[in-house]
Design an enzyme around this catalytic site. Structure first.
Site, short mmCIF file in Angstrom:
data_model
loop_
_atom_site.label_atom_id
_atom_site.label_comp_id
_atom_site.label_asym_id
_atom_site.label_seq_id
_atom_site.Cartn_x
_atom_site.Cartn_y
_atom_site.Cartn_z
N GLU A 236 -50.21 21.05 30.70
CA GLU A 236 -50.29 19.73 31.33
C GLU A 236 -49.60 18.65 30.49
OE1 GLU A 236 -53.85 18.40 33.21
OE2 GLU A 236 -54.35 20.39 33.96
C1 LIG Z 1 -51.80 29.34 29.19
C2 LIG Z 1 -50.89 28.50 29.98
C3 LIG Z 1 -51.24 28.11 31.26
C4 LIG Z 1 -50.35 27.38 32.05
N1 LIG Z 1 -50.65 27.11 33.35
C5 LIG Z 1 -49.68 26.58 34.15
C6 LIG Z 1 -49.89 26.47 35.57
O1 LIG Z 1 -50.95 26.81 36.10
N2 LIG Z 1 -48.88 25.96 36.31
C7 LIG Z 1 -47.68 25.58 35.78
O2 LIG Z 1 -46.82 25.16 36.49
N3 LIG Z 1 -47.47 25.67 34.43
C8 LIG Z 1 -48.43 26.16 33.62
N4 LIG Z 1 -48.20 26.28 32.27
C9 LIG Z 1 -46.96 25.81 31.71
C10 LIG Z 1 -47.10 24.61 30.79
O3 LIG Z 1 -47.28 23.45 31.54
C11 LIG Z 1 -45.86 24.59 29.89
O4 LIG Z 1 -46.05 25.60 28.94
C12 LIG Z 1 -45.62 23.27 29.25
O5 LIG Z 1 -45.16 22.37 30.19
C13 LIG Z 1 -44.61 23.34 28.10
O6 LIG Z 1 -43.46 24.01 28.47
P1 LIG Z 1 -42.90 25.21 27.54
O7 LIG Z 1 -44.02 26.09 27.19
O8 LIG Z 1 -41.76 25.82 28.26
O9 LIG Z 1 -42.44 24.50 26.22
P2 LIG Z 1 -41.06 23.72 25.97
O10 LIG Z 1 -40.77 22.82 27.09
O11 LIG Z 1 -40.03 24.69 25.56
O12 LIG Z 1 -41.46 22.81 24.73
C14 LIG Z 1 -41.55 23.33 23.41
C15 LIG Z 1 -41.92 22.20 22.47
O13 LIG Z 1 -40.95 21.16 22.53
C16 LIG Z 1 -41.58 19.93 22.75
N5 LIG Z 1 -40.68 19.06 23.50
C17 LIG Z 1 -39.99 19.33 24.64
N6 LIG Z 1 -39.26 18.27 25.00
C18 LIG Z 1 -39.49 17.30 24.09
C19 LIG Z 1 -39.03 15.97 23.91
N7 LIG Z 1 -38.19 15.38 24.72
N8 LIG Z 1 -39.48 15.29 22.83
C20 LIG Z 1 -40.33 15.85 21.97
N9 LIG Z 1 -40.79 17.09 22.09
C21 LIG Z 1 -40.38 17.81 23.13
C22 LIG Z 1 -42.85 20.24 23.49
O14 LIG Z 1 -43.82 19.24 23.28
C23 LIG Z 1 -43.25 21.55 22.84
O15 LIG Z 1 -43.95 21.26 21.66
C24 LIG Z 1 -49.11 26.99 31.48
C25 LIG Z 1 -48.78 27.34 30.18
C26 LIG Z 1 -49.64 28.10 29.44
C27 LIG Z 1 -49.22 28.51 28.06
#
Ligand SMILES: Cc1cc2nc3c(=O)[nH]c(=O)nc-3n(C[C@H](O)[C@H](O)[C@H](O)COP(=O)(O)OP(=O)(O)OC[C@H]3O[C@@H](n4cnc5c(N)ncnc54)[C@H](O)[C@@H]3O)c2cc1C
Length: 840
Positions: A502
């Site tokens: 989220e």
């Molecule tokens: C257990 C679990 C349950 C989930 N459930 C759902 C669900 O039900 N539905 C759904 O749609 N999604 C779900 N998600 C997805 C979740 O919302 C994403 O994992 C989240 O949005 C982060 O995306 P990412 O993991 O690809 O990380 P990335 O986007 O690759 O980010 C990696 C890191 O970079 C940082 N970052 C990225 N951009 C920036 C920026 N501009 N400035 C500073 N820092 C930045 C982030 O904060 C993070 O620390 C779930 C994820 C998990 C792990």
């Protein structure tokens, strides 16, 4: 001399006018009087007075004649502003504009009206909500143990799934008219908090349908037909929902999802139907592997212009039964060993009819706004509640453990080194729970607090993580060896899930809190941006002029207020008389922070412009200041609402001092790293004219807080209210509670035994290193203690031994057995307890 006196008076007068944010007319009148006095008293030489007068007329005239002011001043600034205003995509704009502004607006105002905060109602539960919390929620907790769920079943047992559905846990946020429970945000949060004190898997399973699950989207944006069909089915668990936004190539940057739907004609139920051919690839989707109803976000395109002029319509949300041909549900992810259902799903060229779009065809392309609005409420409830629940468990169990676990013949909780993390745990939890409740209050008042819910999600999950890390350090090896007796290891592993989902925390802190907060909460910035984007040039000019001059007055006023409150230690800031005297100074300090934040924000935006968006570290620190002020507000509100409990005061004081120090560090971080060093030097003089006055909470205060965690009391109960403590003999928290009570009851008896032994009244020939059982027996024989007292001492030892024991497993950790988890769960601990040893 006269000239100097005149100059000083003019300076002080100007400062006073800036402080009260005087209007242009008052400024002009003030300056006119100053000039007349200077000229009349000859404090200003005649030739100089004449120059001043010409300058005054040249400035005052355009400033006080709106048409002239616009032509000469505002319009050129507007033209320049339009050039530097960073381009904003539709999705960015929708994200920024989503939700509402509440107390955050006051915190950004430079002089928060504390009466508004104090007037916010105290949230309460209806009898139905209270009953649900005390019965259904407790019952659900009683049906599971986290260890068995995770290691034996690798899923919730079928009976637990059914119970969740039958009792309406998935319909807490669905209105009663659609068959849901229709709970308030506060009640919803209370349920989530309690579940999270017991099982992360249950908590997440209940959480998702109540936050972003399609229920919330349907309730706000669904067509009446969609609501009538789906909401009752969702509320009763006849559908298992999930919501799929995240794509392997678009996580944080969710608006960039490559998943797409092409508007086209297709066949549905044997009829030619207008719809979309959708292709998607999603991962991490909670409840996805078992879902029957897939909420799906994708970008809609209309290349053949079947529904309008636009080709790229924008992000769209649809509801697709997972039984629909072409929907592929993948296998499961294993998120940090938590076994809530989570996995990928995908589809290629899957045709869906138009009325599967949430809200039908009119809502094509409106998905991003829908998601942002719904997130604003859900994000303020679900993850803040679960982080607070985990922290409550950690604080209650760790405090008790630190009292019964002795080393160097002393309960470890009494060592100064352990007091430090204990104090942090207590102070953090008090503030977390306060913030959780205040945020639900906002939602129940009808707000969709986009910025505040982001703050609550970010800071409560961060503090929750800190509490759990501290708990791990306090309990040592007991927290590290996994097994049913470990009460903190699972939370330690799984808290990063809350940090990531989220809106991952780093992104939220770096981009959202200040980025959105400064625009939404600032009284003028959004108005200026809207004016700059207006196409009607007359309206744009008028609106921009009003916003610009309001903004200038606002900035000058906050600069003056920052300096004055800094010099006077904010002693003269007016505070409502209704607040507790012991908190009065905090309200004054927070008002100072508010003025300083508004001032710093304006200087940052003014001097860095669009570049501030890329200066994430500065933006993050400015956001921290806003966040810390919100957390402090919630803490002060809690203290009032709970009747200013004197025994709880150390928790409140610790939390506020810690937050004020952190806010000061954030201010310092902004100033020290500000790119323009000259501006930074001026800012430092204004924000900290007499140096940096805030210090960390004192050791004495930390000692008082730590003590509160170590013994049963009304304060400890209030701090950990809602924690689930089962009546079973094998739950680690229950054991700690019993051991704690028994230890405190046994201590005076043990003191009697020790004193008698020292006086050699037990037996001159007492063997060296005699065990407790021998001592107890002899003390009873010698009439030093009663039989009941002897039993109390041994039972305290027995219970403590059970508390400190850790689980062990077969050599191969049960790999050779049919079910690894069952074997692991079934093994008794190998080391007998002290009492067992004594009995042998
Ligand atoms: C257990 C679990 C349950 C989930 N459930 C759902 C669900 O039900 N539905 C759904 O749609 N999604 C779900 N998600 C997805 C979740 O919302 C994403 O994992 C989240 O949005 C982060 O995306 P990412 O993991 O690809 O990380 P990335 O986007 O690759 O980010 C990696 C890191 O970079 C940082 N970052 C990225 N951009 C920036 C920026 N501009 N400035 C500073 N820092 C930045 C982030 O904060 C993070 O620390 C779930 C994820 C998990 C792990």
């Amino acid at each position: 001399m006269l000239t100097l006196a005149w100059f000083v008076v003019v300076l002080v007068g100007a400062f006073a006018l800036a402080y009260i944010n005087a209007s242009g007319i008052v400024w002009s009148a003030g300056l006119a009087v100053a000039l007349a006095v200077g000229w009349g008293t000859q404090a200003v030489p005649e030739w100089l007075a004449l120059i001043f007068f010409v300058v005054f007329v040249l400035l005052a005239l355009p400033l006080n004649v709106p048409a002239l002011r616009r032509k000469l001043l505002s319009d050129p600034v507007l033209a320049a502003f339009r050039k530097v205003l960073p381009p904003m995509s539709q999705t960015e704009r929708e994200a920024i504009e989503a939700g509402t502004v509440w107390w955050d607006g006051e915190l950004f105002s430079g002089k928060p009206d504390w009466n508004k905060l104090l007037a916010a109602p105290r949230p309460t539960l209806t009898p139905d909500e209270q009953h649900f919390l005390d019965h259904e929620t407790e019952e659900l907790c009683a049906m599971v143990t986290d260890w068995e769920t995770t290691n034996v079943h690798r899923d919730l047992p079928p009976a637990v799934w059914q119970y969740i559905k039958d009792k309406g846990f998935w319909g807490m946020n669905i209105a009663k008219e659609y068959g849901g429970l229709g709970f308030s945000a506060y009640a919803h949060s209370q349920v989530m908090t309690k579940l999270s004190t017991h099982s992360g898997t249950v908590s997440v399973t209940v959480m998702v349908p109540n936050s972003l699950g399609p229920g919330e989207l349907l309730a706000h944006y669904g067509t009446e037909a969609q609501k009538r069909h789906y909401l009752p089915r969702l509320a009763k668990g006849l559908e298992i929902p999930c919501f799929a936004l995240t794509n392997p190539n678009a996580g944080s940057d969710a608006a960039a999802i490559p998943d797409y739907g092409i508007v086209c004609w297709g066949e549905h139920d044997g009829k030619r139907t207008l719809g979309l051919r959708v292709t998607w690839d999603k991962r991490y989707i909670t409840l996805g592997p078992v879902a029957t109803l897939l909420g799906l976000a994708f970008r809609a395109y209309d290349p053949d212009h079947l529904v309008g002029d636009k080709e790229d319509i924008g992000i769209t949300c649809a509801l697709i039964p997972t039984s629909h041909p072409g929907v592929a549900i993948g296998r499961r992810h294993l998120p940090l060993n938590a076994v809530f259902q989570n996995g990928p799903n995908w589809g290629k060229d899957v045709f869906i009819p138009m009325d599967w779009i949430i809200g039908g065809q009119p809502m094509l392309g409106r998905g991003w706004r829908m998601l942002m609005e719904c997130l604003a409420a859900g994000r303020g409830i679900s993850l803040p509640s679960s982080a607070t629940g985990m922290a409550k468990l950690a604080v209650r169990a760790t405090g008790g453990y630190a009292r019964v676990r002795t080393q160097f013949k002393t309960p470890i909780g009494k060592f100064e080194g352990i007091e430090e993390p204990l104090a942090r745990m207590g102070g953090n939890l008090y503030m977390m729970d306060a913030t959780r409740v205040l945020t639900t209050t906002a939602v129940d008042l009808g707000e969709k607090p986009a910025v505040l819910s982001g703050i609550a999600k970010l800071h409560l999950t961060e503090r929750g993580r800190q509490v759990v890390i501290d708990a791990m350090d306090v309990v040592g090896g007991k927290g590290i060896c996994m097994g049913p007796a470990n009460f903190v290891g699972a939370a330690y592993m799984q808290l990063p899930v809350a940090i990531t989902v989220e809106g991952a925390n780093i992104l939220t802190r770096s981009l959202i809190v200040f980025g959105q907060g400064a625009i939404r909460c600032h009284p003028y910035v959004l108005k200026e941006m809207e004016a700059a984007r207006a196409t009607d040039s007359v309206k744009a000019s008028t609106a921009f002029d009003a916003a610009l001059f309001g903004h200038i007055g606002f900035t000058l006023s906050n600069m003056a207020r920052t300096l004055v409150t800094g010099i006077t230690g904010s002693h003269f800031v007016r505070v409502p008389s209704a607040v507790a005297p012991e908190t009065r100074r905090y309200y004054q300090q927070l008002t100072r922070f508010s003025a300083a934040l508004a001032f710093l924000a304006d200087v940052s935006m003014g001097s860095l412009g669009g570049a501030l968006k890329r200066k994430e570290k500065l933006s993050a620190r400015l956001g921290d200041i806003l966040s810390l002020m919100y957390l402090c507000s919630a803490t002060l509100k809690r203290y009032e609402v709970e009747g200013r409990q004197p025994a709880d005061a150390p928790l409140m004081h610790w939390a506020i001092w810690d937050a004020m120090f952190k806010a000061q560090t954030a201010f310092e971080g902004v100033i020290s790293n500000f790119p323009n060093r000259a501006i930074a030097a001026v800012m430092r003089r204004i924000v900290f004219p007499l140096g940096r006055p805030y210090v960390v909470p004192s050791d004495k205060l930390g000692h008082e807080v730590a003590k509160l965690l170590l013994e049963p009391s009304a304060t400890r109960d209030r701090l950990t209210a809602g924690v689930y403590i089962p009546e079973t003999d094998d739950n680690p928290l229950t054991l700690i509670e019993r051991a704690l009570a028994a230890t405190l009851a046994a201590e005076p008896v043990e003191a009697k035994i020790r004193a008698a032994a020292k006086e050699r009244r037990l037996d001159a020939k007492l063997p060296a290193g005699a065990g407790l059982d021998v001592l107890v027996e002899r003390a009873q024989t010698a009439g030093v203690i009663t039989v009941t007292e002897g039993v109390a001492v041994l039972s305290a030892r027995d219970l403590t031994a059970k508390v400190i024991r850790v689980d062990d497993f077969p050599q191969d950790l049960g790999v050779s057995e049919a079910t690894l988890g069952a074997t692991m769960g079934a093994q008794p601990a190998s080391s007998p307890s002290v009492v067992q040893k004594v009995a042998a």
